[in-house]
Design an enzyme around this catalytic site. Structure first.
Site, mmCIF file in Angstrom:
data_model
loop_
_atom_site.group_PDB
_atom_site.id
_atom_site.type_symbol
_atom_site.label_atom_id
_atom_site.label_comp_id
_atom_site.label_asym_id
_atom_site.label_seq_id
_atom_site.Cartn_x
_atom_site.Cartn_y
_atom_site.Cartn_z
ATOM 1 C CG ASP A 36 -17.477 -29.516 12.271
ATOM 2 O OD1 ASP A 36 -18.192 -29.657 11.276
ATOM 3 O OD2 ASP A 36 -17.612 -30.170 13.317
ATOM 4 C CE LYS A 58 -17.876 -34.882 11.156
ATOM 5 N NZ LYS A 58 -19.283 -35.142 10.805
ATOM 6 C CG MET A 172 -14.812 -33.315 2.277
ATOM 7 S SD MET A 172 -16.000 -34.128 3.376
ATOM 8 C CE MET A 172 -17.318 -34.521 2.221
#
Length: 515
Positions: A36, A58, A172
């Protein structure tokens, strides 16, 4: 064909020191690595050179590869009989969709293991002086994803979170910070509740903004923040200034590139990390034993005829003694030969073999070694120098001037290495690396080979000695030189550079050289 295996490995929040030993062992044996964007560069640099790498990129709101396709890649690579490492930032099972990846593997009978990782909701606050629990402040911790689907409402019970009176960690959630804070306020949270946003925790780019639930969005807009970042809400945030420790380390906030031969473990990198630097450790050169060791074998057959054996690198030491072992010789074969070493690293490599050196120059370079050893020679000696195929010609010239018979035997080749994943040039162009550390002229050349097109005036270089500095100067780098050619002196130099105690291009060092 044998069925392969998949390891889901948590890479932690960024700091190499927080990568687990098991994760490191598994990664070192990987044939395929699927990684990632959130995996730290220091950990990416540990991927074996011969492993095939797949970047699935990602990051919240920006996926190079859909999750379903990632699952399929893991399955297909394992079905080829390969050892596959799925390398994820943080922990595989905390909002890492690790469970989804295992489902397809389980359905198809693919064996797998999970290697947990140090998770950012605990590690990042810790690096910012925030204990996520504290008996006098809170007795519970709640971790929530701040990410939501585009156009959708939050599926979060803000009222329930407020009632817990615990520490709330949102991952996030940077782009939705305003919505998160407003949701908590609407649910009855005291507007004066301490809150913080923590940018790129455990790395050199770490940044902390502490405010309140009411004022945090405005402060972020005023001061700016980059992703990834962790949002912390709760009374424990007010302890940040009191308990802060990372930024007090002398090299905190500095990202340092350490160049080295691929096959050597860097003690330099470890010393810098202990001082707080984020270290990107990349191989600039690779050393490989010469395919034809005939000249060395011939020298070993008559080794008792040499009065001096001169070693100019740890690699030269290792190749020499490996060849001795293959021929069934031990150190008794060296007889009365005296041993010279170019510097501390070579000296230590010899001591590991049970040999103490008879001569080591005060200045650790080939010319100084040649001058000091020449003063010891009568001109009748036979001298063996087992070293790189491209060695310093000044050393042999100085010894031959005495009349000694000098045999310069190539034992290993030096080639230049380039990282498959990390673009060093871009890191310097964008100002993300504050300093490059060079421990030999060959690592300077290797770095240049791997960064074509880079404006080298943007590279600040800490150099171990005169020859290394001269190589960096030749490319227009801003150079500084350690007072002594040792790792500890180099670390001291870098700390002085960060503190601003060094003038441009290290004028004092240049004056000393001219004298």
């Amino acid at each position: 064909m044998a069925v392969g295996k998949v390891w889901l490995v948590g890479a932690g929040p960024g700091d190499v020191g927080l990568f687990t030993r098991k994760g490191m062992e598994v990664l070192g044996e990987a044939q395929v690595v699927v990684y990632d964007n959130l995996v730290g560069q220091g950990i990416l640099s540990m991927i074996p050179q011969d492993a095939r790498c797949v970047n699935v990129g990602k990051r919240a709101g920006n996926h190079t590869m859909p999750q379903e396709q990632i699952n399929q890649v893991l399955l297909e690579e394992a079905q080829k009989g390969l050892r596959v490492v799925r390398l994820k930032g943080g922990d595989p099972f905390l909002f890492g969709r690790g469970g989804e990846e295992l489902e397809l593997l389980k359905e198809n009978g693919i064996p797998y293991e999970v290697v947990p990782g140090v998770t950012s909701p605990i590690a990042v606050p810790a690096y910012n002086g925030i204990p996520v629990t504290h008996r006098d402040y809170t007795s519970s911790l709640h971790i929530i994803t701040g990410h939501k689907r585009k156009g959708a409402e939050y599926d979060i019970d803000f009222e329930a979170l407020v009632r817990t009176k615990g520490t709330l960690i949102f991952l996030m959630g940077v782009t939705a910070l305003g919505d998160i804070c407003q949701g908590l306020l609407d649910a009855g949270m005291d507007p004066k509740t301490p809150a913080a946003i923590l940018q790129k925790g455990t790395t050199a780019a770490q940044k902390r903004i502490v405010a309140t639930v009411e004022t945090l969005p405005k402060e972020v807009k005023r001061q700016g923040i980059e992703t990834p970042a962790v949002i912390v809400v709760g009374k424990v945030c007010e302890l940040a200034e009191q308990f802060a420790w990372y930024e007090k380390l002398p090299l905190a906030g500095w990202k340092v590139l350490v160049t080295r031969p691929r096959n050597l473990i860097s003690s330099m990198a470890e010393k810098l990390r202990r001082k707080g630097a984020e270290v990107l450790e990349l191989p600039a050169i690779e050393t490989k034993p010469c395919q034809d060791q005939g000249p060395l074998a011939a020298a070993l057959d008559q080794i008792s005829d040499y009065q001096w054996i001169v070693f100019t690198s740890p690699t030269g030491v290792n190749v020499f003694f490996d060849e001795m072992r293959q021929r069934g010789f031990d150190i008794r074969r060296l007889g009365a030969a005296k041993i010279a070493a170019i510097g501390q690293g070579t000296k230590k490599a010899l001591e590991k073999r049970g040999i103490f050196v008879d001569l080591m120059p005060e200045v650790y370079d080939g010319e100084s070694l040649g001058r000091e050893l020449a003063r010891k020679l009568s001109g009748k000696e036979r001298v063996l120098i087992p070293r790189a195929s491209r060695g310093n010609e000044k050393l042999t010239a100085l010894l031959r001037e005495t009349g000694a018979k000098v045999e310069d035997v190539p034992t290993y080749d030096t080639t230049y290495a380039v990282s498959k994943i990390i673009r060093e040039g871009e890191e310097f162009e964008n100002g993300r690396i504050q300093c490059a550390v060079f421990t030999s002229a060959s690592t300077v050349k290797g770095f240049v080979e791997g960064t074509p097109g880079l404006d080298y005036s943007k590279v600040t270089a800490a150099c171990i000695g005169k020859q290394t500095k001269a190589a960096a100067d030749a490319y227009g780098m801003k150079t500084y030189m350690a007072k002594q050619a040792t790792m500890d002196s180099l670390v001291d130099l870098i700390i002085e550079m960060k503190e601003g105690k060094k003038d441009g291009h290290d004028k004092k060092a240049q004056e000393t050289e001219r004298k």
